[in-house]
Enzyme design. Structure first.
Site, PDB file in Angstrom:
ATOM      1  N   SER A  13     -37.157  10.340  33.139  1.00  0.00           N
ATOM      2  CA  SER A  13     -36.205  10.595  34.221  1.00  0.00           C
ATOM      3  C   SER A  13     -34.801  10.220  33.737  1.00  0.00           C
ATOM      4  O   SER A  13     -34.346  10.784  32.752  1.00  0.00           O
ATOM      5  CB  SER A  13     -36.629   9.834  35.483  1.00  0.00           C
ATOM      6  OG  SER A  13     -35.858  10.249  36.582  1.00  0.00           O
ATOM      7  N   HIS A  40     -37.427  14.641  35.534  1.00  0.00           N
ATOM      8  CA  HIS A  40     -36.886  14.822  36.881  1.00  0.00           C
ATOM      9  C   HIS A  40     -35.545  15.538  36.770  1.00  0.00           C
ATOM     10  O   HIS A  40     -34.596  15.004  36.209  1.00  0.00           O
ATOM     11  CB  HIS A  40     -36.682  13.463  37.567  1.00  0.00           C
ATOM     12  CG  HIS A  40     -37.965  12.735  37.813  1.00  0.00           C
ATOM     13  ND1 HIS A  40     -38.038  11.377  37.903  1.00  0.00           N
ATOM     14  CD2 HIS A  40     -39.223  13.193  37.999  1.00  0.00           C
ATOM     15  CE1 HIS A  40     -39.293  11.018  38.133  1.00  0.00           C
ATOM     16  NE2 HIS A  40     -40.031  12.105  38.187  1.00  0.00           N
ATOM     17  N   ASP A 133     -42.445   6.746  39.233  1.00  0.00           N
ATOM     18  CA  ASP A 133     -43.243   7.918  38.908  1.00  0.00           C
ATOM     19  C   ASP A 133     -43.796   7.769  37.490  1.00  0.00           C
ATOM     20  O   ASP A 133     -43.096   7.311  36.598  1.00  0.00           O
ATOM     21  CB  ASP A 133     -42.380   9.188  39.026  1.00  0.00           C
ATOM     22  CG  ASP A 133     -43.189  10.470  38.977  1.00  0.00           C
ATOM     23  OD1 ASP A 133     -44.425  10.412  39.155  1.00  0.00           O
ATOM     24  OD2 ASP A 133     -42.584  11.528  38.770  1.00  0.00           O
TER      25      ASP A 133
END
Length: 187
Positions: A13, A40, A133
């Site tokens: 991310s 992401h 995540d």
């Protein structure tokens, strides 16, 4: 650990481009495993990940498409605003199910489907990121007998994601980006 790996999944991310630039560009043109990546990215605009890494990598890089068979020696990026899953027939599928931990694509969704499809022949890698995540997904891969690698939080642009992964999956190997790249070249 004598099981021969068949695929690699990577989640990243905040700070992803820098981290992936170390890992993916190190893979030689002869690398035979498929590498499936979730980063992401904002849902409302086109992702340039595939183009960006195609210019830097020795392996072919593409944005994943629904029902696409997974081919070795190829790097696949999840498209914006879709979960990327691996089916048991070793093809990719896209889903517009609800975001997981505010993310679509979700690293957990990819990793959990990878654990189901590949079991002990999977290597899952959690890199830099600012949320949790990937932690549950990494746990799923390790529980299925696969290998878990985590970027050393000390070296991550955003430490929250690797820290969460280590907490949920203490058996994962914590490594620098350079060590991860080296490990992949040796498998």
């Amino acid at each position: 650990m004598s099981v021969q790996p068949e695929a690699i999944v990577i989640g990243a991310s905040a700070g992803a481009v820098e981290a992936l630039s170390v890992v993916l560009t190190a893979l030689p043109a002869s690398f035979r495993l498929p590498v499936i990546v979730v980063v992401h990215v904002p849902p409302d605009r086109r992702s340039v990940m595939a183009e960006l890494f195609q210019a830097k990598c020795m392996l072919p890089v593409q944005e994943a498409e629904d029902k696409q068979p997974i081919v070795g020696g190829t790097i696949y990026f999840a498209p914006p605003d879709y979960h990327l899953l691996i089916e048991v027939d070793r093809s990719l599928s896209l889903s517009s199910d609800e975001p997981v931990l505010f993310s679509r694509p979700s690293i957990d969704v990819l990793f959990e489907s990878a654990a189901d499809a590949y079991g002990p022949t999977m290597i899952a890698i959690v890199l830099t990121g600012a949320n949790h995540d990937g932690a549950a997904g990494l746990r799923a891969v390790v529980d299925a007998g696969g290998r878990g690698l985590v970027q050393d939080p000390e070296t991550a642009f955003a430490a929250a994601m690797p820290e969460a992964a280590i907490q949920l999956c203490p058996s994962a190997r914590v490594m620098s980006l350079e060590a991860i790249a080296q490990y992949l070249k040796e498998v």
